[in-house]
Design an enzyme around this catalytic site. Sequence first.
Site, PDB file in Angstrom:
ATOM      1  N   PRO A   2      72.510  39.286  85.381  1.00 57.65           N
ATOM      2  CA  PRO A   2      71.311  38.597  85.876  1.00 57.65           C
ATOM      3  C   PRO A   2      71.598  37.756  87.116  1.00 57.65           C
ATOM      4  CG  PRO A   2      71.743  38.138  83.538  1.00 57.65           C
ATOM      5  CD  PRO A   2      72.945  38.809  84.075  1.00 57.65           C
ATOM      6  N   GLU A   3      70.786  37.956  88.162  1.00 60.82           N
ATOM      7  CA  GLU A   3      70.857  37.138  89.371  1.00 60.82           C
ATOM      8  C   GLU A   3      69.573  36.314  89.444  1.00 60.82           C
ATOM      9  OE1 GLU A   3      72.109  39.419  92.844  1.00 60.82           O
ATOM     10  OE2 GLU A   3      72.990  40.947  91.564  1.00 60.82           O
ATOM     11  N   LYS A  58      71.623  30.722  89.315  1.00 65.20           N
ATOM     12  CA  LYS A  58      71.561  31.591  88.134  1.00 65.20           C
ATOM     13  C   LYS A  58      71.502  30.792  86.832  1.00 65.20           C
ATOM     14  CE  LYS A  58      74.610  34.807  90.550  1.00 65.20           C
ATOM     15  NZ  LYS A  58      75.882  35.545  90.428  1.00 65.20           N
ATOM     16  N   HIS A  92      74.670  41.233  67.805  1.00 65.05           N
ATOM     17  CA  HIS A  92      74.832  40.638  69.137  1.00 65.05           C
ATOM     18  C   HIS A  92      74.007  39.366  69.313  1.00 65.05           C
ATOM     19  CE1 HIS A  92      77.247  43.978  70.296  1.00 65.05           C
ATOM     20  NE2 HIS A  92      76.276  44.852  70.105  1.00 65.05           N
ATOM     21  N   ARG A 112      78.547  40.903  75.601  1.00 67.80           N
ATOM     22  CA  ARG A 112      79.905  40.564  76.048  1.00 67.80           C
ATOM     23  C   ARG A 112      80.273  39.099  75.844  1.00 67.80           C
ATOM     24  NH1 ARG A 112      81.523  43.673  81.357  1.00 67.80           N
ATOM     25  NH2 ARG A 112      83.515  42.858  80.624  1.00 67.80           N
ATOM     26  N   ARG A 261      84.415  43.562  95.011  1.00 71.11           N
ATOM     27  CA  ARG A 261      83.246  44.118  94.329  1.00 71.11           C
ATOM     28  C   ARG A 261      82.811  45.433  94.954  1.00 71.11           C
ATOM     29  NH1 ARG A 261      80.421  39.960  91.774  1.00 71.11           N
ATOM     30  NH2 ARG A 261      79.360  41.661  90.727  1.00 71.11           N
TER      31      ARG A 261
END
Length: 271
Positions: A2-3, A58, A92, A112, A261
């Site tokens: 997410p940005e 963010k 999760h 994660r 990246r």
Amino acid sequence: VPELPEVETVVRSLRGSLIGARIRSVHCTVPSLVGGEPERFCAALSGRLFEDVKRHGKYAFLVFSGGDAVAVHLGMTGQMLIAQPGRPTDKHTHLEIILDRSGQKLVYRDVRKFGRFAIVTGGLDSFVREKKLGPDALSVTPLELSGALRRTRRSIKAALLDQSVLAGLGNIYTDEVLYRIGAAPWRRADTLADHQVHALCENMRELLYAAIADSGTTISDYVDPEGRQGGFQFALQVYGRKGEACGRCGASVQRAVIAGRGTWYCPACQS
Ligand SMILES: [Zn+2]
């Protein structure tokens, strides 16, 4: 990952669900998510009244009446969902905030587990300073940005990804905005002319607002609090499009590793 547009989409949606609601109880099963002391975290939130939901870069902030807040970073795969009572908890789901509104709950899922929740007691500005976050990408001025870019010899891509230079951009929107202004991602940040920094600010704002209007970009896990995917992945012009024709010149979009990246760019339009 997410940005800014994805976090802003979450924030706008949560405002509608949370403001005016009170927390009945909090359950957390992954201590690292809340700074190692889940009992303290859960007790500190119990009984609080949601007053607002804000954002810087963010980070999302769940703001309580009285001014305290919880800062939330979604990490790589975090999802905040508004769920009805009785929704089964999957493996999760690591945090549940039960609301007094007919048992509705704010559920945090994170495959994660890189997300983080932190209680903020000294005001949001002090949190932003403590985390050394730069100005938010939607409100930064060309003057602020050119000042920050002149102080570094790194590539423009590395500088824009650095949250202490500018808060909010990640890999996707950095590649997209550099394509829009015709700047090569490996170009040194301090070589951009003033008019290019101006164009960068303007294009970045347009890009981010367009992405917010589309509820963000879903590449893998991102969904909004209603569980819906974003739609901006269909509007991306270079990110993830290696080998496809550039919409402007027809050259083939390339991929390289820059600033550690994966980076997509048009070799003809960007220099
Ligand atoms: Zn091109």
